[in-house]
Write a protein that holds these residues in place. Structure first.
Motif, PDB file in Angstrom:
ATOM      1  N   ARG A   1      26.088  23.180  53.858  1.00 56.55           N
ATOM      2  CA  ARG A   1      25.708  21.775  54.012  1.00 56.55           C
ATOM      3  C   ARG A   1      24.661  21.445  52.943  1.00 56.55           C
ATOM      4  NH1 ARG A   1      29.730  21.871  56.210  1.00 56.55           N
ATOM      5  NH2 ARG A   1      30.268  21.325  58.355  1.00 56.55           N
ATOM      6  N   GLY A   2      24.621  20.171  52.506  1.00 59.63           N
ATOM      7  CA  GLY A   2      23.681  19.848  51.442  1.00 59.63           C
ATOM      8  C   GLY A   2      23.631  18.379  51.105  1.00 59.63           C
ATOM      9  N   MET A   3      23.413  18.098  49.818  1.00 60.40           N
ATOM     10  CA  MET A   3      23.110  16.752  49.348  1.00 60.40           C
ATOM     11  C   MET A   3      24.207  16.166  48.466  1.00 60.40           C
ATOM     12  SD  MET A   3      20.975  14.200  49.288  1.00 60.40           S
ATOM     13  CE  MET A   3      19.679  14.915  50.305  1.00 60.40           C
ATOM     14  N   LEU A   4      25.125  17.014  47.941  1.00 61.65           N
ATOM     15  CA  LEU A   4      26.143  16.538  47.010  1.00 61.65           C
ATOM     16  C   LEU A   4      27.319  15.927  47.768  1.00 61.65           C
ATOM     17  CD1 LEU A   4      26.197  19.425  44.371  1.00 61.65           C
ATOM     18  CD2 LEU A   4      25.402  17.083  43.998  1.00 61.65           C
ATOM     19  N   LYS A   5      27.266  14.624  47.991  1.00 64.62           N
ATOM     20  CA  LYS A   5      28.348  13.958  48.724  1.00 64.62           C
ATOM     21  C   LYS A   5      29.594  13.800  47.848  1.00 64.62           C
ATOM     22  CE  LYS A   5      26.781   9.246  47.686  1.00 64.62           C
ATOM     23  NZ  LYS A   5      26.445   7.923  48.245  1.00 64.62           N
ATOM     24  N   THR A   6      29.433  13.858  46.520  1.00 63.72           N
ATOM     25  CA  THR A   6      30.537  13.898  45.576  1.00 63.72           C
ATOM     26  C   THR A   6      30.298  15.077  44.646  1.00 63.72           C
ATOM     27  OG1 THR A   6      30.754  11.486  45.610  1.00 63.72           O
ATOM     28  CG2 THR A   6      31.803  12.649  43.793  1.00 63.72           C
ATOM     29  N   LEU A   7      31.276  15.961  44.494  1.00 62.95           N
ATOM     30  CA  LEU A   7      31.080  17.136  43.650  1.00 62.95           C
ATOM     31  C   LEU A   7      31.260  16.755  42.182  1.00 62.95           C
ATOM     32  CD1 LEU A   7      32.892  19.914  45.702  1.00 62.95           C
ATOM     33  CD2 LEU A   7      30.441  19.406  45.573  1.00 62.95           C
ATOM     34  N   PRO A   8      30.244  16.966  41.349  1.00 62.97           N
ATOM     35  CA  PRO A   8      30.342  16.609  39.937  1.00 62.97           C
ATOM     36  C   PRO A   8      31.278  17.552  39.184  1.00 62.97           C
ATOM     37  CG  PRO A   8      28.254  17.694  40.377  1.00 62.97           C
ATOM     38  CD  PRO A   8      28.920  17.506  41.707  1.00 62.97           C
ATOM     39  N   LYS A   9      32.022  16.997  38.260  1.00 59.21           N
ATOM     40  CA  LYS A   9      33.012  17.758  37.500  1.00 59.21           C
ATOM     41  C   LYS A   9      32.737  17.599  36.015  1.00 59.21           C
ATOM     42  CE  LYS A   9      38.029  18.037  36.738  1.00 59.21           C
ATOM     43  NZ  LYS A   9      39.348  17.447  37.108  1.00 59.21           N
ATOM     44  N   SER A  10      32.777  18.693  35.290  1.00 58.91           N
ATOM     45  CA  SER A  10      32.612  18.639  33.833  1.00 58.91           C
ATOM     46  C   SER A  10      33.784  17.862  33.229  1.00 58.91           C
ATOM     47  CB  SER A  10      32.593  20.048  33.244  1.00 58.91           C
ATOM     48  OG  SER A  10      31.564  20.828  33.795  1.00 58.91           O
ATOM     49  N   PRO A  11      33.523  16.977  32.250  1.00 53.59           N
ATOM     50  CA  PRO A  11      32.239  16.699  31.592  1.00 53.59           C
ATOM     51  C   PRO A  11      31.543  15.446  32.112  1.00 53.59           C
ATOM     52  CG  PRO A  11      34.015  15.775  30.288  1.00 53.59           C
ATOM     53  CD  PRO A  11      34.661  16.373  31.529  1.00 53.59           C
TER      54      PRO A  11
END
Length: 494
Positions: A262-272
């Protein structure tokens, strides 16, 4: 009449252009975290402590499972979402949702306790709910005779001590946790976690020769960002300690773990397609062995490029870490190719191989190590420590260098160090898309989706007591245009 129509048309056009610019401005900053810039008065923060191989092993006496949270809403007064009883839950204690078969398993119990605390702290949001910032504390002691840590995911029997620190039986213990519940006084909110790994000590504060950690958060109501103030001190018994503030996945695996987090990233960032913004002020560096990470990003994918599925024998944690301690040397060199990635990719996508001594930027890399379960490694190669994660890992450690300047990263030794507090805006997505990570030949490229982003330090086996102290604020993960489009698609599907 024609003049009036022309004037009206121009006015309408100006209004449309102005409105479009407002929409564009609003859409240009889409945050991947639930609390953009740490500005929400109703704070959500949690605590997790680990032994050497990212497990619990054994709870500290009278401390419960090493998971805790301080989550509250603010409406005139603080309304806490978590109780002291929740934070003190330990093996043998039941709570809603706990699987009966895990009630006496210290490792699995902690996993489920994190999910339970997350349910108490959860905030509804789009495209999905989020739970908390995570304070992560880790003990680098490894009792090789304990049989507790797997080797690249494989269970191995005890073996003789070697390069890992350990003062004897019990050296992988969990810490004492002291919690200062967040309170509101004179318009300022403040709370904190602190403690020590020395179990014969207590909550009385810092003492000479004793390990110590502290994270204090503070904010004025309706003003600015939360400021997280960190301290970490090693000792003779605990010479290798780590303390980070993390934004982790709200669901699924976070970097370094093989279970739901569980955490804070509600959307997972993707490179780039993302950037990271944070303000960092380092007061004390932690000595020559302090691998202070301006930023550490973590994810997990298999060597064939497939996403991780929890199989510890084939999953691989991938890390990229920017170390800003100016005392950290570049182990990568023309005579130390074993410590370099096989090649470097420039911002304009030119590939430079490590044996190209005229052009490879050796001093941009502290160390590269490959996953121990990879089958087609290019020689010479150094494989990563096989014991300190629950499965194999790959690490790319960077140093300040002009080659990273185009991404907003530090370009020379001392940038961002003690006395040089800065607010950084880092093109993490752009840089991480060009870093070398191992992949089996002939397999489709892995999607580089990052499930953990953090900042903090790893004081690595110091030969004397060291202390690091720093503040972190304004933390945000910003999706760039393509990332924004991905998020909008997710919202529409929902």
């Amino acid at each position: 009449m024609a003049m009036e129509k022309t004037t009206l048309f121009v006015l309408l056009l100006n209004v449309l252009v102005f409105s479009a610019s407002l929409v564009s401005s609003e859409q240009s900053h889409v945050s991947a975290v639930g609390d953009p810039g740490m500005q929400r008065d109703g704070l959500r923060v949690a605590f997790e402590a680990w032994n050497f191989c990212n497990e619990v092993g054994q709870e500290a006496p009278h401390m419960g499972s090493p998971r805790a949270a301080d989550c509250f809403d603010l409406s005139g007064s603080l309304t806490h979402k978590v109780t002291e009883a929740d934070n003190r839950l330990g093996v043998g204690d039941s709570f809603p949702g706990l699987k009966p078969e895990n009630i006496n398993n210290t490792d699995l119990y902690a996993i489920e306790k994190e999910l339970y605390l997350g349910s108490l702290c959860e905030v509804a949001d789009t495209p999905r709910p989020w739970q908390f910032w995570m304070v992560m504390l880790k003990n680098g002691n490894y009792d090789t005779r304990s049989g507790l840590c797997p080797q690249d995911g494989k269970k191995v029997p005890p073996f003789s001590p070697g390069r890992f620190p350990c003062f004897g039986q019990g050296c992988m213990n969990q810490p004492i946790l002291c919690h200062q519940w967040t309170q509101l006084k004179d318009g300022t909110m403040q709370g904190g976690f602190s403690g020590t790994y020395d179990l014969d000590s207590g909550c009385g504060g810092e003492h000479d020769g004793v390990s110590y950690y502290e994270v204090v958060w503070e904010k004025k109501v309706n003003v600015g960002s939360w400021v997280f103030k960190h301290k970490l001190r090693t000792s003779k018994k605990y010479p290798w300690l780590m303390l980070y503030l993390r934004a982790d996945a709200t669901k699924g695996f976070s970097g370094g773990y093989h279970y739901d987090t569980r955490g804070m990233l509600k959307t997972l960032p993707k490179s780039p397609n993302f950037k990271v913004r944070l303000s960092l002020d380092i007061k004390k560096g932690g000595g020559a062995k302090s691998q202070f990470y301006l930023l550490d990003i973590g994810s997990c994918w298999k060597n064939n490029g497939a996403p991780c599925d929890g199989d510890v024998l084939t999953d691989v944690t991938r890390y990229s870490e920017m170390i800003i301690n100016p005392e950290t040397p570049a182990w990568c060199s023309p005579k130390g190719l074993v410590n370099c990635p096989p090649f470097h990719i420039t911002p304009d996508n030119k590939k430079i191989y490590r044996n190209d001594t005229a052009n490879f930027p050796y001093s941009a890399y502290h160390y590269y190590c490959a996953p121990g379960n990879a089958q087609h490694l290019e020689q010479p190669v150094s494989t990563c420590d096989p014991y300190s994660n629950p499965h194999a890992q790959e690490i790319v450690q960077l140093l300040p260098h002009p080659t990273w300047g185009e991404y907003g990263y530090p370009t020379k030794k001392g940038d961002g160090w003690v006395g040089d507090a800065r607010t950084w805006e880092l093109d993490v997505g752009g840089l991480s898309s060009r870093l070398y990570f191992y992949q089996d030949p002939g397999t489709p490229p892995a999607k580089r989706i990052w499930t953990s982003i953090d900042s903090g330090t790893e004081i690595f086996v110091s030969d004397k007591d060291e202390e690091a102290e720093w503040t972190l604020s304004d933390f945000d993960v910003i999706l760039t245009q393509s990332g924004t489009n991905l998020m909008n698609k997710a919202e529409r599907k929902k």
